[in-house]
Design an enzyme around this catalytic site. Structure first.
Site, PDB file in Angstrom:
ATOM      1  N   ASP A   1       0.807  -1.217   0.000  1.00  0.00           N
ATOM      2  CA  ASP A   1       0.000   0.000   0.000  1.00  0.00           C
ATOM      3  C   ASP A   1       0.844   1.274   0.000  1.00  0.00           C
ATOM      4  O   ASP A   1       1.915   1.321   0.617  1.00  0.00           O
ATOM      5  CB  ASP A   1      -0.912   0.035   1.238  1.00  0.00           C
ATOM      6  CG  ASP A   1      -2.074  -0.923   1.136  1.00  0.00           C
ATOM      7  OD1 ASP A   1      -2.320  -1.464   0.048  1.00  0.00           O
ATOM      8  OD2 ASP A   1      -2.750  -1.134   2.173  1.00  0.00           O
ATOM      9  N   LEU A   2       0.330   2.302  -0.649  1.00  0.00           N
ATOM     10  CA  LEU A   2       0.992   3.607  -0.688  1.00  0.00           C
ATOM     11  C   LEU A   2       1.287   4.112   0.725  1.00  0.00           C
ATOM     12  O   LEU A   2       2.358   4.659   1.000  1.00  0.00           O
ATOM     13  CB  LEU A   2       0.089   4.608  -1.424  1.00  0.00           C
ATOM     14  CG  LEU A   2       0.704   5.935  -1.847  1.00  0.00           C
ATOM     15  CD1 LEU A   2       1.709   5.726  -2.963  1.00  0.00           C
ATOM     16  CD2 LEU A   2      -0.388   6.903  -2.298  1.00  0.00           C
TER      17      LEU A   2
END
Length: 295
Positions: A39-40
């Site tokens: 995930d970012l």
């Protein structure tokens, strides 16, 4: 062309694809990929596969993983992490004992519904693209395994947990479900992946350093392809069979290899193979050759 696996520590706020792009630029090599999106908003271990190692990315995705997560109770966000907007709040107080008892309920095989804000594709479209467009669709439940989950520290409304889990586990969903089980809200305030298989955070190259440490240093940090395949048994052959094996020729062997095994000629890892049986005995058949002859 160089081949191997780079253990990268992705910093929060950059994409997994960006890490791939940085490695591609640093090595001046096109054949580079990652082994599953991180995930970012998450940081931590992101194995990057280079050259022929791109062929083992599926095996890397299947590795179990360990995460550290900072949870904030009493709030729910639309993305289930700190990047989203708060869409629910609760004033309920929970105790350390409440949380420890709840964590036990999530150990073992559990069922999750993937979050809308995820890279999972449904009908060819990534869920987070649909979510950003305001579209929510039904997602299939999936079974995942939580091998271990433990409380590291607790200071309400915050808690730090460590989770070791199977592939396909969403920590954001786990935390959201934990909040629901405790009849309150919870979201992932911080998330770090500390391990993917045998790839550890303490051994990783910081993503900020990829372009700084130099091409030769990066090449020197490439892990061998067979590190991704350590769950397969190994089988060794004498050096005289080298050319036959890398060219995919069948070789008579003494032993039966019931399932895929890592095949070595001398100390060189060649690929995955198994035995086939005939009236003349057992023969080795290579299923995948990963050896990269550097001329």
């Amino acid at each position: 062309m160089h081949s191997g696996i780079l253990n990268i520590n992705k910093k929060k706020g950059i994409s997994s694809a960006r890490c791939v792009s940085l490695v591609r630029k640093a090595l001046n090599q096109k054949k580079v990929g990652h082994t599953g999106t991180l995930d970012l908003e998450a940081s931590g271990v992101l194995p990057i596969v280079v050259g022929k190692a791109t062929r083992v990315s599926d095996y890397m995705m299947g590795k179990d993983k360990t995460y550290r997560s900072l949870i904030e109770f009493g709030k729910k966000t639309d993305t289930l992490d700190g990047a989203g907007k708060v869409i629910g709040q609760s004033s309920k107080t929970i105790t350390r004992m409440d949380l420890e008892k709840a964590l036990e309920k999530f150990r073992g095989e559990i069922t999750q519904i993937p979050p809308m804000y995820s890279a999972l594709k449904v009908g060819g479209k990534k869920l987070y693209d649909l979510a950003r467009a305001g579209v929510e669709i039904d997602r299939k439940k999936r079974k995942v395994t939580i091998y271990d989950i433990k409380l590291i520290d607790f200071d309400f409304p915050y808690a730090n947990i460590e989770v070791t889990c199977s592939k396909g586990t969403y920590i954001r969903t786990l935390v959201d479900d934990l909040g629901e089980y405790l009849e309150t809200y919870a979201y992932v305030k911080e998330l770090s992946r500390t391990r993917v298989g045998d790839f550890l955070l303490e051994d990783a190259i910081k993503s900020d350093d990829i372009l700084e440490i130099g091409k030769d240093s990066l090449i020197g940090r490439l892990e061998s392809i067979d590190k991704a395949l350590d769950n397969f048994p190994s089988y060794g052959l004498e050096k005289k069979y080298f050319d036959q094996v890398i060219n995919g020729m069948t070789i008579k062997i003494e032993d039966e290899i019931n399932s895929l095994a890592r095949i070595y000629v001398g100390e060189e890892f060649i690929g995955l193979g198994k035995s086939i049986k005939s009236k003349d005995g057992y023969f080795l058949k290579m299923e995948k050759v990963f050896y990269d002859r550097q001329d």
